[in-house]
Design a protein around this motif. Sequence first.
Motif, PDB file in Angstrom:
ATOM      1  N   SER A  37       0.837  -1.206   0.000  1.00 29.93           N
ATOM      2  CA  SER A  37       0.000   0.000   0.000  1.00 29.93           C
ATOM      3  C   SER A  37       0.864   1.245   0.000  1.00 29.93           C
ATOM      4  CB  SER A  37      -0.898   0.035   1.230  1.00 29.93           C
ATOM      5  OG  SER A  37      -1.851  -0.972   1.156  1.00 29.93           O
ATOM      6  N   TYR A 122     -17.194  -0.238  -0.003  1.00 32.22           N
ATOM      7  CA  TYR A 122     -15.979   0.371   0.560  1.00 32.22           C
ATOM      8  C   TYR A 122     -15.776   1.783   0.000  1.00 32.22           C
ATOM      9  CZ  TYR A 122     -11.150   1.638   1.241  1.00 32.22           C
ATOM     10  OH  TYR A 122     -10.013   2.335   1.560  1.00 32.22           O
ATOM     11  N   GLU A 127     -15.944   1.905   4.873  1.00 37.15           N
ATOM     12  CA  GLU A 127     -15.946   0.800   5.828  1.00 37.15           C
ATOM     13  C   GLU A 127     -15.129  -0.360   5.265  1.00 37.15           C
ATOM     14  OE1 GLU A 127     -18.989  -2.242   8.130  1.00 37.15           O
ATOM     15  OE2 GLU A 127     -19.802  -0.770   6.731  1.00 37.15           O
ATOM     16  N   ARG A 128     -14.186  -0.832   6.048  1.00 39.03           N
ATOM     17  CA  ARG A 128     -13.265  -1.881   5.605  1.00 39.03           C
ATOM     18  C   ARG A 128     -13.771  -3.252   6.036  1.00 39.03           C
ATOM     19  NH1 ARG A 128      -7.299  -0.067   5.293  1.00 39.03           N
ATOM     20  NH2 ARG A 128      -7.567   1.997   4.404  1.00 39.03           N
ATOM     21  N   ARG A 129     -14.550  -3.867   5.194  1.00 41.05           N
ATOM     22  CA  ARG A 129     -15.028  -5.221   5.480  1.00 41.05           C
ATOM     23  C   ARG A 129     -14.023  -6.263   5.002  1.00 41.05           C
ATOM     24  NH1 ARG A 129     -21.372  -4.893   3.725  1.00 41.05           N
ATOM     25  NH2 ARG A 129     -22.043  -3.575   5.445  1.00 41.05           N
ATOM     26  N   ILE A 131     -10.916  -4.973   3.071  1.00 40.21           N
ATOM     27  CA  ILE A 131      -9.658  -4.236   3.003  1.00 40.21           C
ATOM     28  C   ILE A 131      -8.908  -4.363   4.327  1.00 40.21           C
ATOM     29  CG2 ILE A 131      -8.605  -1.954   2.692  1.00 40.21           C
ATOM     30  CD1 ILE A 131      -9.998  -2.911   0.174  1.00 40.21           C
ATOM     31  N   GLY A 132      -7.641  -4.795   4.237  1.00 46.08           N
ATOM     32  CA  GLY A 132      -6.798  -4.889   5.422  1.00 46.08           C
ATOM     33  C   GLY A 132      -7.147  -6.018   6.368  1.00 46.08           C
ATOM     34  N   LYS A 133      -8.044  -6.891   5.962  1.00 47.76           N
ATOM     35  CA  LYS A 133      -8.450  -8.008   6.809  1.00 47.76           C
ATOM     36  C   LYS A 133      -8.286  -9.306   6.018  1.00 47.76           C
ATOM     37  CE  LYS A 133     -11.791  -5.146   9.182  1.00 47.76           C
ATOM     38  NZ  LYS A 133     -13.194  -4.889   9.468  1.00 47.76           N
ATOM     39  N   SER A 154      -5.245  -4.326  -0.313  1.00 47.91           N
ATOM     40  CA  SER A 154      -4.909  -2.967   0.123  1.00 47.91           C
ATOM     41  C   SER A 154      -5.329  -1.995  -0.966  1.00 47.91           C
ATOM     42  CB  SER A 154      -3.409  -2.838   0.348  1.00 47.91           C
ATOM     43  OG  SER A 154      -2.994  -3.679   1.387  1.00 47.91           O
ATOM     44  N   PRO A 155      -5.932  -0.861  -0.569  1.00 46.03           N
ATOM     45  CA  PRO A 155      -6.298   0.131  -1.576  1.00 46.03           C
ATOM     46  C   PRO A 155      -5.084   0.969  -1.981  1.00 46.03           C
ATOM     47  CG  PRO A 155      -6.903   0.909   0.593  1.00 46.03           C
ATOM     48  CD  PRO A 155      -6.348  -0.477   0.770  1.00 46.03           C
ATOM     49  N   TYR A 162      -6.625  -1.266  -6.442  1.00 51.52           N
ATOM     50  CA  TYR A 162      -6.341  -2.120  -5.291  1.00 51.52           C
ATOM     51  C   TYR A 162      -5.221  -3.086  -5.634  1.00 51.52           C
ATOM     52  CZ  TYR A 162     -10.870  -0.368  -3.887  1.00 51.52           C
ATOM     53  OH  TYR A 162     -11.908   0.466  -3.573  1.00 51.52           O
TER      54      TYR A 162
END
Length: 191
Positions: A37, A122, A127-129, A131-133, A154-155, A162
């Motif tokens: 990122s 997103y 809201e990161r549902r 992204i990053g998870k 990652s955005p 992405y």
Amino acid sequence: MLSPWHVSQGLSSSPPTAPGPFFSDESLIMLLGLGLSLLFWYGGMWRDRLNRSGTQLKDVMAALEHVSEPVIIMANHTISYVNSATLATFGYESKDELEGQQVTILMTQKDAIAHHSYVGHYEKTGERRVIGKPRVVTGRRRDGSSVSLTLAVSPCSATGEYVGILYPRTEMEARATAEAHLATKTNELLE
């Protein structure tokens, strides 16, 4: 029973349940995603600077090409870059078969149907549902067979761009099994 480290440190709290590497697999995935990122953080300015110097862009792309895990860069739901590990994992012979295609070509039908709504949600709410998870997904190979993967997304700074990194689950599961076995043996020896 306390681990030797806890005893040497004079700690009386219970030991971790499984000794292992400093970072968990999920932490490593998050760190690698964060690193990628950061590479793309500057978006258009970053690309303009790298395009001017040329060499730096080639170096970054060469590094991504040699990452052992599949790396996919997506812009507006379209694949703009894949590395050779992506080709090997999904059974493709050439980047031309994937670059320019909708990213959903690599997804099961269920995930492909939901993909646009995940991204849209997103981009609309932040809201990161996903992204990053890191999360377990099932990919679709060229021959239609399935492959179990862990996906970290990652955005980039440009809206709609992405970076996705995929980790084959079989390797991670084997590592987790080996670490659990080592933890069991270590605890047996300490008792």
